[in-house]
Every structure is written in C-alpha cells, then in structure tokens.
Design a protein around this motif. Structure first.
Motif, PDB file in Angstrom:
ATOM      1  N   LEU A  16       0.845  -1.185   0.000  1.00  0.00           N
ATOM      2  CA  LEU A  16       0.000   0.000   0.000  1.00  0.00           C
ATOM      3  C   LEU A  16       0.879   1.233   0.000  1.00  0.00           C
ATOM      4  CD1 LEU A  16      -1.039   1.054   3.443  1.00  0.00           C
ATOM      5  CD2 LEU A  16      -0.451  -1.349   3.220  1.00  0.00           C
ATOM      6  N   THR A  17       0.288   2.349  -0.324  1.00  0.00           N
ATOM      7  CA  THR A  17       1.009   3.616  -0.335  1.00  0.00           C
ATOM      8  C   THR A  17       0.608   4.412   0.895  1.00  0.00           C
ATOM      9  OG1 THR A  17       1.035   3.632  -2.745  1.00  0.00           O
ATOM     10  CG2 THR A  17       1.411   5.736  -1.649  1.00  0.00           C
ATOM     11  N   VAL A  24       4.987  13.422   0.958  1.00  0.00           N
ATOM     12  CA  VAL A  24       5.875  12.441   0.340  1.00  0.00           C
ATOM     13  C   VAL A  24       5.243  11.052   0.454  1.00  0.00           C
ATOM     14  CG1 VAL A  24       8.163  11.384   0.430  1.00  0.00           C
ATOM     15  CG2 VAL A  24       7.908  13.834   0.841  1.00  0.00           C
ATOM     16  N   SER A  25       5.108  10.373  -0.695  1.00  0.00           N
ATOM     17  CA  SER A  25       4.528   9.033  -0.720  1.00  0.00           C
ATOM     18  C   SER A  25       5.613   7.980  -0.601  1.00  0.00           C
ATOM     19  CB  SER A  25       3.787   8.802  -2.040  1.00  0.00           C
ATOM     20  OG  SER A  25       2.698   9.673  -2.146  1.00  0.00           O
ATOM     21  N   ASP A  26       5.261   6.879   0.035  1.00  0.00           N
ATOM     22  CA  ASP A  26       6.166   5.739   0.141  1.00  0.00           C
ATOM     23  C   ASP A  26       5.316   4.478   0.124  1.00  0.00           C
ATOM     24  OD1 ASP A  26       8.520   4.323   0.369  1.00  0.00           O
ATOM     25  OD2 ASP A  26       9.211   5.415   2.132  1.00  0.00           O
ATOM     26  N   THR A  27       5.932   3.375  -0.262  1.00  0.00           N
ATOM     27  CA  THR A  27       5.195   2.113  -0.268  1.00  0.00           C
ATOM     28  C   THR A  27       5.550   1.314   0.971  1.00  0.00           C
ATOM     29  OG1 THR A  27       6.900   1.021  -1.582  1.00  0.00           O
ATOM     30  CG2 THR A  27       5.045   1.986  -2.780  1.00  0.00           C
ATOM     31  N   LEU A  28       4.608   0.520   1.382  1.00  0.00           N
ATOM     32  CA  LEU A  28       4.752  -0.305   2.570  1.00  0.00           C
ATOM     33  C   LEU A  28       4.170  -1.666   2.247  1.00  0.00           C
ATOM     34  CD1 LEU A  28       5.400  -0.363   5.656  1.00  0.00           C
ATOM     35  CD2 LEU A  28       3.074   0.455   6.031  1.00  0.00           C
ATOM     36  N   SER A  29       4.972  -2.698   2.446  1.00  0.00           N
ATOM     37  CA  SER A  29       4.505  -4.059   2.221  1.00  0.00           C
ATOM     38  C   SER A  29       4.158  -4.678   3.573  1.00  0.00           C
ATOM     39  CB  SER A  29       5.585  -4.889   1.520  1.00  0.00           C
ATOM     40  OG  SER A  29       5.131  -6.209   1.330  1.00  0.00           O
ATOM     41  N   ILE A  30       2.949  -5.196   3.665  1.00  0.00           N
ATOM     42  CA  ILE A  30       2.456  -5.778   4.913  1.00  0.00           C
ATOM     43  C   ILE A  30       2.192  -7.264   4.699  1.00  0.00           C
ATOM     44  CG2 ILE A  30       0.563  -5.759   6.602  1.00  0.00           C
ATOM     45  CD1 ILE A  30       2.158  -3.229   6.774  1.00  0.00           C
ATOM     46  N   PHE A 129       3.215   9.066   9.391  1.00  0.00           N
ATOM     47  CA  PHE A 129       2.346   8.902   8.225  1.00  0.00           C
ATOM     48  C   PHE A 129       0.900   8.826   8.711  1.00  0.00           C
ATOM     49  CE2 PHE A 129       6.451   7.246   6.993  1.00  0.00           C
ATOM     50  CZ  PHE A 129       6.632   7.724   5.699  1.00  0.00           C
ATOM     51  N   PRO A 130       0.317   9.989   9.064  1.00  0.00           N
ATOM     52  CA  PRO A 130      -1.040   9.990   9.626  1.00  0.00           C
ATOM     53  C   PRO A 130      -2.025   9.249   8.723  1.00  0.00           C
ATOM     54  CG  PRO A 130      -0.059  12.170   9.787  1.00  0.00           C
ATOM     55  CD  PRO A 130       0.869  11.337   8.938  1.00  0.00           C
ATOM     56  N   ALA A 135      -5.196   2.853   6.787  1.00  0.00           N
ATOM     57  CA  ALA A 135      -4.886   2.370   5.441  1.00  0.00           C
ATOM     58  C   ALA A 135      -4.483   0.895   5.454  1.00  0.00           C
ATOM     59  CB  ALA A 135      -3.772   3.218   4.815  1.00  0.00           C
ATOM     60  N   ILE A 136      -3.733   0.486   6.465  1.00  0.00           N
ATOM     61  CA  ILE A 136      -3.332  -0.925   6.582  1.00  0.00           C
ATOM     62  C   ILE A 136      -4.569  -1.803   6.761  1.00  0.00           C
ATOM     63  CG2 ILE A 136      -2.153  -2.599   8.065  1.00  0.00           C
ATOM     64  CD1 ILE A 136      -0.039  -0.356   8.588  1.00  0.00           C
TER      65      ILE A 136
END
Length: 151
Positions: A16-17, A24-30, A129-130, A135-136
């Motif tokens: 997810l982003t 600033v956007s970043d990706t996060l793998s869960i 990252f409010p 989002a998760i």
C-alpha cells in the motif's frame, strides 16, 4: 490445474502507499494473516463485542456520575465537588491510536520496515504517516474482498 482443498495460505503480502504529512509518498509491504470467511467473522464479532463492552462501560460511568451528582445535590452539597473526569483530546487520540495499532496486530504479522513490527512502532508509523493504520486495515479488507469478488 487441479483444485486441492485444505491448502489455504497461512499469510499473504500486499503493498500500500502511505503519505507523510509533507506529502511524500512511500510504499509499505504488509504481511497479513489469512482468514477464511468464518475466521474473519469471528474476528469481527470479537471487535464488535469489545466495542459494545466499551460503550456499556461508558454508559455505566455516565449514569454513576449522574447519580453521584444527584445524591450530592440532594444532600445539599455542591455537585461540582465531585467532578467527572473527561478525557482530554490527547488522551482520546492516544486511545484511538493504541486501539488501531492493536487491531493491525490482529490482522498482520510483519512489514518491510527495518524496525520490528510492534504496537510501539506502528504508533511511530502513524505519527509520521497519519492515517497509515487505517490504510493498513483498509488494504486488508480490500484484499479479502478482492478475492471473493473474483470468485
């Protein structure tokens, strides 16, 4: 391909982003925990029961405070002598953030961040990252729904 029953995965990964406060956007793998529909319903029932218990406790506390105020007034004392504790905005925010972190820990087991996957680090993620915790959770719900829609 031959279907083999009873071979559900233990977990699955989704990306997810997340966006920091400065945009600033970043990706996060869960890594999420796989749950079949019955297990998912059990989790949602558990959460609903916890929310109902919390609401009942709040209502009970409000009734007790009202009764104490009435008793104090009846006895001729100033009702303000026993003030009711109202949580501050900060306390409310922290309670919600801790609850969200614990909910994430119920649905996921890890991430691609160098730091350990803990409630404390999830809270740091939420500060930096409010909205990340929501989002998760939303990505999990989306992943579960995606699979069912495709079938």
């Amino acid at each position: 391909m031959t279907i083999k029953l009873g071979k559900n995965p233990k977990d699955f990964k989704k990306t997810l982003t997340v966006v920091s406060i400065d945009g600033v956007s970043d990706t996060l793998s869960i890594t999420y925990i796989y749950r079949d529909p019955v297990q998912m319903a059990e989790l949602l029932d558990k959460r609903a029961a916890a929310a109902a218990a919390e609401a009942e406790a709040s209502a009970k506390a409000a009734l007790e405070a009202e009764a104490a105020e009435a008793a104090a007034t009846e006895q001729g004392r100033d009702a303000a002598a026993a003030p009711v504790k109202i949580p501050s905005i900060k306390e409310g925010y922290l309670a919600q953030a801790h609850a969200a972190a614990n909910e994430v820990l119920e649905i996921a087991t890890g991430w691609d961040v160098d730091d350990a996957f803990t409630a404390e680090n999830l809270l740091v993620l939420e500060k930096e990252f409010p909205g990340a915790l929501v989002a998760i959770q939303a990505r999990y719900q989306q992943a579960v729904t995606e699979v069912r829609v495709k079938n």
